[in-house]
Design a protein around this motif. Structure first.
Motif, short mmCIF file in Angstrom:
data_model
loop_
_atom_site.label_atom_id
_atom_site.label_comp_id
_atom_site.label_asym_id
_atom_site.label_seq_id
_atom_site.Cartn_x
_atom_site.Cartn_y
_atom_site.Cartn_z
N MET A 1 44.48 42.51 22.49
CA MET A 1 44.59 43.44 23.59
C MET A 1 43.72 42.95 24.74
O MET A 1 42.65 42.38 24.53
CB MET A 1 44.16 44.83 23.15
N VAL A 2 44.20 43.19 25.94
CA VAL A 2 43.49 42.84 27.17
C VAL A 2 43.36 44.12 27.99
O VAL A 2 44.30 44.91 28.06
CB VAL A 2 44.28 41.77 27.97
N PHE A 3 42.22 44.30 28.61
CA PHE A 3 41.99 45.48 29.45
C PHE A 3 41.97 45.06 30.91
O PHE A 3 41.35 44.06 31.27
CB PHE A 3 40.67 46.15 29.08
N PHE A 4 42.63 45.86 31.75
CA PHE A 4 42.74 45.59 33.19
C PHE A 4 42.25 46.83 33.92
O PHE A 4 42.91 47.86 33.92
CB PHE A 4 44.18 45.25 33.54
N ALA A 5 41.09 46.73 34.53
CA ALA A 5 40.49 47.86 35.25
C ALA A 5 40.80 47.74 36.74
O ALA A 5 40.37 46.79 37.39
CB ALA A 5 38.99 47.91 35.02
N LEU A 6 41.51 48.74 37.25
CA LEU A 6 41.86 48.76 38.67
C LEU A 6 40.80 49.42 39.53
O LEU A 6 40.84 49.32 40.75
CB LEU A 6 43.19 49.51 38.86
N ASN A 7 39.87 50.10 38.89
CA ASN A 7 38.81 50.78 39.64
C ASN A 7 37.57 50.94 38.75
O ASN A 7 37.61 50.61 37.56
CB ASN A 7 39.29 52.14 40.17
N ARG A 8 36.51 51.41 39.33
CA ARG A 8 35.25 51.54 38.60
C ARG A 8 35.38 52.52 37.43
O ARG A 8 34.83 52.29 36.37
CB ARG A 8 34.14 51.98 39.58
N CYS A 9 36.12 53.58 37.64
CA CYS A 9 36.32 54.57 36.58
C CYS A 9 36.99 53.92 35.36
O CYS A 9 36.60 54.18 34.22
CB CYS A 9 37.15 55.73 37.11
N GLY A 10 37.96 53.06 35.60
CA GLY A 10 38.62 52.34 34.51
C GLY A 10 37.66 51.42 33.79
O GLY A 10 37.68 51.34 32.55
N TYR A 11 36.82 50.73 34.53
CA TYR A 11 35.82 49.87 33.91
C TYR A 11 34.85 50.69 33.07
O TYR A 11 34.51 50.32 31.94
CB TYR A 11 35.03 49.08 34.97
N GLU A 12 34.40 51.81 33.59
CA GLU A 12 33.45 52.65 32.85
C GLU A 12 34.08 53.20 31.57
O GLU A 12 33.42 53.27 30.54
CB GLU A 12 32.92 53.76 33.74
N SER A 13 35.36 53.54 31.63
CA SER A 13 36.06 53.99 30.42
C SER A 13 36.10 52.87 29.39
O SER A 13 35.86 53.09 28.20
CB SER A 13 37.48 54.43 30.75
N VAL A 27 39.83 44.01 39.37
CA VAL A 27 40.16 43.64 40.74
C VAL A 27 38.86 43.61 41.55
O VAL A 27 37.83 44.15 41.14
CB VAL A 27 41.20 44.59 41.37
N ASP A 28 38.94 43.00 42.70
CA ASP A 28 37.78 42.88 43.58
C ASP A 28 37.21 44.26 43.91
O ASP A 28 37.95 45.20 44.20
CB ASP A 28 38.17 42.16 44.86
N ILE A 58 52.42 49.22 43.25
CA ILE A 58 53.12 48.83 42.03
C ILE A 58 53.44 47.34 42.01
O ILE A 58 53.24 46.67 41.00
CB ILE A 58 54.41 49.66 41.85
N ALA A 59 53.91 46.81 43.11
CA ALA A 59 54.25 45.38 43.17
C ALA A 59 53.01 44.52 42.98
O ALA A 59 53.04 43.52 42.25
CB ALA A 59 54.92 45.05 44.50
N GLY A 60 51.90 44.91 43.59
CA GLY A 60 50.66 44.15 43.43
C GLY A 60 50.14 44.19 42.00
O GLY A 60 49.67 43.18 41.46
N ILE A 61 50.25 45.36 41.38
CA ILE A 61 49.81 45.49 39.99
C ILE A 61 50.70 44.66 39.08
O ILE A 61 50.21 43.97 38.17
CB ILE A 61 49.80 46.98 39.56
N GLN A 62 52.01 44.67 39.32
CA GLN A 62 52.92 43.85 38.52
C GLN A 62 52.60 42.36 38.66
O GLN A 62 52.62 41.63 37.67
CB GLN A 62 54.38 44.12 38.93
N ASP A 63 52.29 41.92 39.88
CA ASP A 63 51.91 40.51 40.09
C ASP A 63 50.63 40.18 39.32
O ASP A 63 50.53 39.12 38.70
CB ASP A 63 51.71 40.22 41.58
N ALA A 64 49.66 41.09 39.36
CA ALA A 64 48.41 40.86 38.63
C ALA A 64 48.67 40.82 37.13
O ALA A 64 48.10 39.97 36.42
CB ALA A 64 47.40 41.95 38.98
N LEU A 65 49.53 41.69 36.64
CA LEU A 65 49.86 41.69 35.22
C LEU A 65 50.53 40.39 34.80
O LEU A 65 50.28 39.88 33.70
CB LEU A 65 50.76 42.88 34.88
N GLU A 66 51.36 39.83 35.66
CA GLU A 66 51.98 38.54 35.37
C GLU A 66 50.91 37.46 35.20
O GLU A 66 50.98 36.64 34.29
CB GLU A 66 52.96 38.14 36.47
N THR A 67 49.93 37.47 36.07
CA THR A 67 48.83 36.50 35.97
C THR A 67 48.08 36.69 34.66
O THR A 67 47.78 35.71 33.96
CB THR A 67 47.87 36.65 37.16
#
Length: 81
Positions: A1-13, A27-28, A58-67
């Motif tokens: 499993m890989v975790f992808f945090a889009l914001n600080r709240c996601g990272y803290e979770s 993400v930055d 959504i498109a940006g998140i999909q591109d990041a998920l591809e990476t």
């Protein structure tokens, strides 16, 4: 499993789960450069994109998920929101 945090709240979770055996992508702006360095020095597998994403991009998140999938094929990717 890989975790992808889009914001600080996601990272803290993710960090509350205390399962650092899994790769983390952020993400930055989610973590400071110092935080990224400290986590990596502790041996944690943390990768950071050099751009930010909004939850409605959504498109940006999909591109990041591809990476992420290119780097971690056949693994489930958990995305924070």
């Amino acid at each position: 499993m890989v975790f992808f945090a889009l914001n600080r709240c996601g990272y803290e979770s993710f960090s509350k789960l205390n399962i650092w055996d899994f790769p983390l992508w952020v993400v930055d702006g989610v973590l400071s450069a110092e935080e990224l360095t400290a986590l990596r020095m502790q041996g944690m597998d943390v990768s950071g994109f050099n751009y930010a994403l909004e939850l409605d991009d959504i498109a940006g998140i999909q591109d990041a998920l591809e990476t992420i999938r290119e780097h971690h094929p056949a693994q489930t990717v958990w995305v924070s929101n």
